[in-house]
Design a protein around this motif. Structure first.
Motif, PDB file in Angstrom:
ATOM      1  N   THR A   1      25.273  11.256   7.403  1.00  0.00           N
ATOM      2  CA  THR A   1      25.450  12.908   7.263  1.00  0.00           C
ATOM      3  C   THR A   1      25.596  13.584   8.402  1.00  0.00           C
ATOM      4  OG1 THR A   1      23.116  13.215   7.180  1.00  0.00           O
ATOM      5  CG2 THR A   1      23.968  12.664   5.013  1.00  0.00           C
TER       6      THR A   1
ATOM      7  N   LEU B   1      28.714  15.957  10.013  1.00  0.00           N
ATOM      8  CA  LEU B   1      28.688  17.185  10.623  1.00  0.00           C
ATOM      9  C   LEU B   1      29.360  17.305  11.802  1.00  0.00           C
ATOM     10  CD1 LEU B   1      24.685  17.750  10.226  1.00  0.00           C
ATOM     11  CD2 LEU B   1      26.579  18.979   8.829  1.00  0.00           C
TER      12      LEU B   1
ATOM     13  N   GLY C   1      20.115  18.611  10.354  1.00  0.00           N
ATOM     14  CA  GLY C   1      21.293  19.418   9.844  1.00  0.00           C
ATOM     15  C   GLY C   1      21.887  20.295  11.028  1.00  0.00           C
TER      16      GLY C   1
ATOM     17  N   GLU D   1      15.781  18.311   3.263  1.00  0.00           N
ATOM     18  CA  GLU D   1      16.922  18.889   4.089  1.00  0.00           C
ATOM     19  C   GLU D   1      18.231  18.405   3.434  1.00  0.00           C
ATOM     20  OE1 GLU D   1      17.548  19.011   8.873  1.00  0.00           O
ATOM     21  OE2 GLU D   1      16.822  16.927   8.056  1.00  0.00           O
TER      22      GLU D   1
ATOM     23  N   ILE E   1      21.349  17.815   3.619  1.00  0.00           N
ATOM     24  CA  ILE E   1      22.697  17.890   4.185  1.00  0.00           C
ATOM     25  C   ILE E   1      23.803  17.481   3.535  1.00  0.00           C
ATOM     26  CG2 ILE E   1      23.879  17.302   6.491  1.00  0.00           C
ATOM     27  CD1 ILE E   1      21.152  16.894   7.511  1.00  0.00           C
TER      28      ILE E   1
END
Length: 440
Positions: A19, A23, A102, A131, A133
């Motif tokens: 993840t 990002l 994140g 969290e 994400i």
């Protein structure tokens, strides 16, 4: 700008790294292999064992040698429980724990503008929200892991994870389905639901939901052809979940249920909330509810105070259980846990010898389990190819090898022919059409 990311430890860590990679890609970074020169290195650390700590430090130093000018960002369990140790390693510029990932790109870019080490590690004990994400990119695998839970409140006496991850936090069911739909659209046929304490899924949510509800959300997506669960505690299996596994053909008949010790005195010392007799009853119930289910497990040997008699009792109990697969770990002392403070630590040579004996038993049981399926036709999702040989997994977690022409990420009907390596050798009979599993 180029970023390189690497993972130490469990499948949950692996998912989290993927993840974070997404990002960085969203912000225009190119992703390169970790052993290549990059502007940013991200190390997602593990602290389950002292070996995990040491490997984390080694990887950080290797990144600094590869490019001394790079921004090195360290996150994960080890940095959460030992941020001072991470900050002291030459080259580290960003330190995060287990609940700030994140914002990792923002943290890295702030480090590009500022001097010194930026420490974003917070107190996880009060973290109560998952969290969430989103997945932005395709993992480079054939099975997709989907994290739906974080945190643990069991406080086993040997385990640092509750201190590193905080309390149970669950992903909303609607968001579980949202992420599963993305993975299906990327072409994945199998999803593995993971979490730190997966069986506790839903306890913290306002709605009255359980792990079975999360499973139903994924199975409501027709393109998903297989659903598998990560590690669960045996005492957390519900009638609802049993019914779903039994009645839904796409639900893999495989459960990983950690035993940790086959001796009641050791289980009590570990703060595990069952006895060997209770565990045996649960396993018998599992096999009654889901005929043919594969049950794998984890076992720790050499726990403080474990006597020769305790170990022998554990060997005998494990053999009676007939697990399909076992992960064997010699006890690792974790500073900050109750077990680490005990004075009756088992000497390392004894731990190693016990691990060797337990692993030998694990190998024999796995071979016996595999042999029981020789001659049968099974569905195999093939994964990796090496030197003309491809391997993959059946739904009950038998690794199958073949030299026949197959495509990674696709399901095939395979006849299991003979014991081979850590699994069996098979002959491919037909490709299984993912749009219609009954058609070949």
């Amino acid at each position: 700008m180029k970023a390189a990311l690497t993972t130490l430890g469990c499948k949950v860590n692996q998912f989290e790294t993927e993840t974070m990679e997404g990002l960085f890609k969203q912000r225009g970074y190119g992703i390169v292999p970790f052993d290549e020169a990059a502007d940013v290195y991200v190390i997602n650390t593990c602290s389950v064992t002292s070996l995990g700590d040491r490997k984390s430090r080694q990887v950080i130093r290797r990144a600094h040698r590869t490019n001394p000018a790079a921004i090195i960002a360290v996150c994960g369990c080890y940095s959460q429980v030992a941020p001072d140790a991470i900050r002291a390693i030459k080259g580290v510029r960003v330190v995060l724990g287990t609940k700030e990932r994140g914002q990792i790109v923002d943290c890295v870019e702030r480090a590009m503008r500022e001097d010194g080490v930026l420490d974003f590690v917070g107190d996880v004990r009060g973290a109560r929200v998952f969290e969430d994400i989103p997945i932005y990119d395709s993992p480079e695998r054939t099975r997709a892991f989907l994290k739906i839970e974080d945190g643990c409140e069991n406080f086993c006496s040997y385990c640092i994870i509750p201190y590193a991850r905080g309390p149970v936090k669950s992903r909303e069911v609607a968001h579980v389905r949202r992420e599963a739909e993305k993975l299906a659209a990327l072409g994945f046929h199998e999803i593995v639901l993971t979490g730190i304490h997966l069986g506790a899924y839903g306890r913290d949510l306002a709605a009255d939901v359980t792990l079975a509800d999360a499973c139903r959300a994924v199975l409501s997506i027709p393109a998903i052809k297989r659903l598998r669960l990560g590690s669960l505690e045996s005492i957390e299996l519900s009638p609802d979940l049993f019914a779903l596994i039994r009645e839904e053909e796409r639900f893999c008949a495989h459960l990983h249920l950690p035993l940790q010790a086959g001796s009641d005195p050791v289980l009590r010392a570990m703060n595990r909330h069952y006895t060997t007799a209770g565990f045996a009853r649960l396993i018998a119930h599992v096999r009654e509810e889901v005929p043919g289910v594969a049950v794998s497990t984890d076992v720790i040997v050499g726990f403080p105070g474990e006597t020769d008699a305790d170990f022998e009792a554990g060997l005998a109990f494990v053999e009676r259980m007939g697990f399909s697969r076992m992960h064997v770990f010699p006890y690792s002392r974790r500073t900050g846990t109750p077990a680490a403070a005990r004075k009756d630590q088992v000497p390392e040579p004894v731990r190693k010898e016990r691990a060797h004996r337990m692993q030998a038993l694990a190998d024999r049981m796995a071979e016996a389990y595999h042999n029981a399926f020789i001659g049968r036709e099974m569905r195999v999702l093939f994964e990796t190819e090496h030197e003309g040989e491809t391997d993959g997994l059946t739904d009950n977690y038998i690794r199958v090898y073949t030299k026949d022409a197959v495509r990674a990420g696709e399901l095939y009907a395979v006849r299991l022919e003979s014991a081979y390596k850590d699994g069996v050798f098979g002959r491919v009979l037909a490709w299984i059409d993912p749009s219609n599993p009954l058609r070949r």
